[in-house]
Enzyme design. Structure first.
Site, PDB file in Angstrom:
ATOM      1  N   LYS A   1       0.836  -1.202   0.000  1.00  0.00           N
ATOM      2  CA  LYS A   1       0.000   0.000   0.000  1.00  0.00           C
ATOM      3  C   LYS A   1       0.874   1.256   0.000  1.00  0.00           C
ATOM      4  O   LYS A   1       0.626   2.212  -0.757  1.00  0.00           O
ATOM      5  CB  LYS A   1      -0.907  -0.012   1.233  1.00  0.00           C
ATOM      6  CG  LYS A   1      -1.959   1.066   1.196  1.00  0.00           C
ATOM      7  CD  LYS A   1      -2.735   1.167   2.485  1.00  0.00           C
ATOM      8  CE  LYS A   1      -3.862   0.171   2.564  1.00  0.00           C
ATOM      9  NZ  LYS A   1      -4.622   0.274   3.819  1.00  0.00           N
TER      10      LYS A   1
ATOM     11  N   LYS B   1     -21.332  -2.927  12.259  1.00  0.00           N
ATOM     12  CA  LYS B   1     -20.270  -3.218  13.232  1.00  0.00           C
ATOM     13  C   LYS B   1     -20.446  -2.378  14.505  1.00  0.00           C
ATOM     14  O   LYS B   1     -20.347  -2.896  15.619  1.00  0.00           O
ATOM     15  CB  LYS B   1     -18.930  -2.910  12.562  1.00  0.00           C
ATOM     16  CG  LYS B   1     -17.747  -2.762  13.479  1.00  0.00           C
ATOM     17  CD  LYS B   1     -16.467  -2.526  12.691  1.00  0.00           C
ATOM     18  CE  LYS B   1     -16.132  -1.067  12.512  1.00  0.00           C
ATOM     19  NZ  LYS B   1     -15.423  -0.423  13.596  1.00  0.00           N
TER      20      LYS B   1
ATOM     21  N   CYS C   1     -19.450   0.467   8.816  1.00  0.00           N
ATOM     22  CA  CYS C   1     -19.593   1.126  10.131  1.00  0.00           C
ATOM     23  C   CYS C   1     -20.850   0.739  10.894  1.00  0.00           C
ATOM     24  O   CYS C   1     -20.763   0.176  11.985  1.00  0.00           O
ATOM     25  CB  CYS C   1     -19.548   2.638   9.954  1.00  0.00           C
ATOM     26  SG  CYS C   1     -17.923   3.212   9.494  1.00  0.00           S
TER      27      CYS C   1
ATOM     28  N   ARG D   1     -18.489  10.232   6.273  1.00  0.00           N
ATOM     29  CA  ARG D   1     -19.257   9.227   5.528  1.00  0.00           C
ATOM     30  C   ARG D   1     -18.531   8.884   4.246  1.00  0.00           C
ATOM     31  O   ARG D   1     -18.001   9.786   3.584  1.00  0.00           O
ATOM     32  CB  ARG D   1     -20.630   9.801   5.131  1.00  0.00           C
ATOM     33  CG  ARG D   1     -21.589   9.972   6.264  1.00  0.00           C
ATOM     34  CD  ARG D   1     -22.710  10.896   5.853  1.00  0.00           C
ATOM     35  NE  ARG D   1     -22.200  12.215   5.488  1.00  0.00           N
ATOM     36  CZ  ARG D   1     -22.914  13.175   4.898  1.00  0.00           C
ATOM     37  NH1 ARG D   1     -24.157  12.957   4.578  1.00  0.00           N
ATOM     38  NH2 ARG D   1     -22.386  14.351   4.619  1.00  0.00           N
ATOM     39  N   GLU D   2     -18.538   7.635   3.885  1.00  0.00           N
ATOM     40  CA  GLU D   2     -17.949   7.262   2.597  1.00  0.00           C
ATOM     41  C   GLU D   2     -18.759   7.933   1.485  1.00  0.00           C
ATOM     42  O   GLU D   2     -19.958   8.125   1.610  1.00  0.00           O
ATOM     43  CB  GLU D   2     -17.956   5.741   2.424  1.00  0.00           C
ATOM     44  CG  GLU D   2     -17.021   5.086   3.408  1.00  0.00           C
ATOM     45  CD  GLU D   2     -16.811   3.607   3.153  1.00  0.00           C
ATOM     46  OE1 GLU D   2     -17.039   3.142   2.031  1.00  0.00           O
ATOM     47  OE2 GLU D   2     -16.421   2.924   4.111  1.00  0.00           O
TER      48      GLU D   2
ATOM     49  N   ALA E   1     -36.328   5.530   3.528  1.00  0.00           N
ATOM     50  CA  ALA E   1     -36.653   4.106   3.633  1.00  0.00           C
ATOM     51  C   ALA E   1     -35.965   3.359   2.492  1.00  0.00           C
ATOM     52  O   ALA E   1     -35.745   3.911   1.422  1.00  0.00           O
ATOM     53  CB  ALA E   1     -38.156   3.923   3.555  1.00  0.00           C
TER      54      ALA E   1
END
Ligand code: UDX
Length: 438
Positions: free
Chosen positions: A35, A263, A260, A154-155, A252
């Protein structure tokens, strides 16, 4: 300021790049040599809008560098952020192995005062354990402070979330560390909330659980809407207009997924049980989330009767739009449910196809190269992830390519009246059925 970030995954990399963007000198550390090598060559391991340009710009400005050495990071920085994974264990509790290992590694190279910041999502009281560990493993008795600074990004919109945050939470029991942390965040010009370490750690789990609760609330309501003929979109607008409730996170759909919420909710339940105050409400949040997918499947069976041998097109595989992340994706679970029942699934996702193929997440799936290719000859179409791209597809063309024009919209992306006018039999979540006229 000079900052080291240990862990160059999703949170670490975005945080490092944003810190560099506001003028800090950042060293991102990771023990994955491949990486680090890729990042040094300008290859970004994840898809996140705006991230690549941010990384490349700050590397060329010499404000952002990558290394495999924790010692290099600790020696050359005033503040050390820990942003390593905290994966779930089989019972839902958090595996803190990586945090503990990094604490020991920092301790072994710590030579002078540093602020050590926990950014990973951790159970309440982890900061105390990190401090104990560093004290125990540091042979030269160096002064240091541990701070909790949870992330709320947030992704899909991580860069703007980090550059313009609603608030910055700093949990610190030391004035010296607090002053340094305020300097780190000064350029962001966002409200800073100072708390003790335990409260900051709890804020993260409490925030994500509350957001998941909002989603499960609206999904439970969507079942009531379907049974009573009401429209969940109108109900959500109606209740969301009350400022005390708010409209966001009342969409909805098929339920929440990702790396996230599932988990963190499981972890918060485990934490509450460990400290003797079981949070029963969150078990119901989980149950509703699972049930939502089962309800959707039931609707498919009720409409298509037998799913075996049916050609079903699925649009969307990632856990939400604008990301290539397929971890805990409801779309993937749904595809696997369909395949298990013997359906022939052809799916398309703007960014997720490759991941699904590489990780073999849906054995038996056919991956299409476009949304239109996926619907060719399909006996129904499921929209599982609300990529804006799907809203731009020519629906007349979709209808003509499909064998039978039945659409199950798992994210309420399409307008029911438009779908009806185009000749589709259309099912949304929590919306009355609209059948094509004629
Ligand atoms: C979440 C939190 O929002 C963020 O603050 C935290 O730090 C990390 O976890 P993320 O998982 O990236 O962020 O995505 P988010 O936008 O919160 O969506 C999570 C899931 O909920 C997705 O599967 C999404 O489709 C679903 N969702 C979201 C809904 O079903 N309805 C909604 O109204 C909102």
């Amino acid at each position: 300021m000079k900052i080291a970030i240990i862990g160059s995954g999703y949170v670490g990399l975005v945080t490092g790049a944003c810190f560099a963007e506001v003028g800090h000198e950042v060293i991102c550390v990771d023990n994955d040599e491949r990486k680090i090598k890729a990042l040094r060559n300008g290859k970004i391991p994840i898809y996140e809008p705006g991230l690549e340009q941010l990384v490349l710009r700050n590397v060329s400005a010499h404000r952002l560098q990558f290394t495999g050495s924790i010692e290099q990071g600790v020696d050359n920085s005033e503040v050390i952020f820990i942003a390593v994974p905290t994966p779930p264990q089989t019972d839902g509790s958090v595996d803190l192995t990586y945090i503990e290992r990094v604490a020991r590694e920092i301790a072994s190279v710590l030579k002078e005062y540093r602020v050590i910041v926990d950014k990973s999502t951790v159970p309440v009281k982890t900061g105390e354990k990190v401090a104990d560990t560093i004290r125990r493993y540091n042979k030269v008795n160096v002064d240091f402070d541990v701070v909790s600074n949870p992330e709320f990004l947030r992704e899909g919109c991580a860069v703007p979330d980090l550059m313009q945050p609603d608030r910055i939470v700093i949990g610190s029991n030391s004035e010296r560390a607090l002053a340094i942390m305020k300097k780190v965040y000064e350029p962001f010009m966002a409200p800073i909330m100072v708390t003790d370490i335990n409260s900051a750690e709890l804020i993260k789990h409490a925030a994500n659980s509350f957001l998941a609760l909002k989603i499960s609330y609206i999904n439970a309501l969507s079942a009531i809407c379907e049974a009573s003929g009401a429209d969940i979109e109108k109900v959500a607008d109606g209740i969301g207009a009350d400022k005390r409730i708010g409209r966001s996170f009342l969409n909805a759909g098929l339920g929440y997924g990702g790396s996230c919420f599932p988990k963190d909710i499981a972890a918060f339940i485990a934490i509450s049980e460990q400290i003797g105050e079981p949070f029963h409400l969150l078990r119901e949040v989980q149950r509703i989330n699972e049930h939502q997918r089962e309800r959707f499947l039931k609707r498919l069976r009720d409409t298509l009767w037998v799913l075996k041998e049916k050609r079903i097109a699925v649009w969307g595989l990632t856990f939400k739009p604008d990301t290539d992340d397929v971890r805990n994706s409801v779309a993937i679970d749904l595809v696997n449910d369909l395949i298990r029942e013997g359906a022939h699934v052809t799916a398309y996702d703007p960014k997720g196809n490759q991941r699904v193929q590489e990780l073999d997440l849906c054995p038996g799936i056919h991956l299409a190269n476009s949304a239109l290719e996926a619907v060719q000859g399909a006996e129904s179409l499921i929209l599982a992830t609300e990529w804006p791209d799907f809203g731009d597809v020519d629906l007349t063309e979709v209808r003509s390519r499909m064998h039978t024009p039945i659409v199950f919209d798992g994210r309420n992306l399409f307008d029911p009246a438009t779908m009806r006018d185009l000749g589709f039999q259309y099912y949304g979540i929590g919306r009355p059925l609209t059948k094509a006229i004629g």
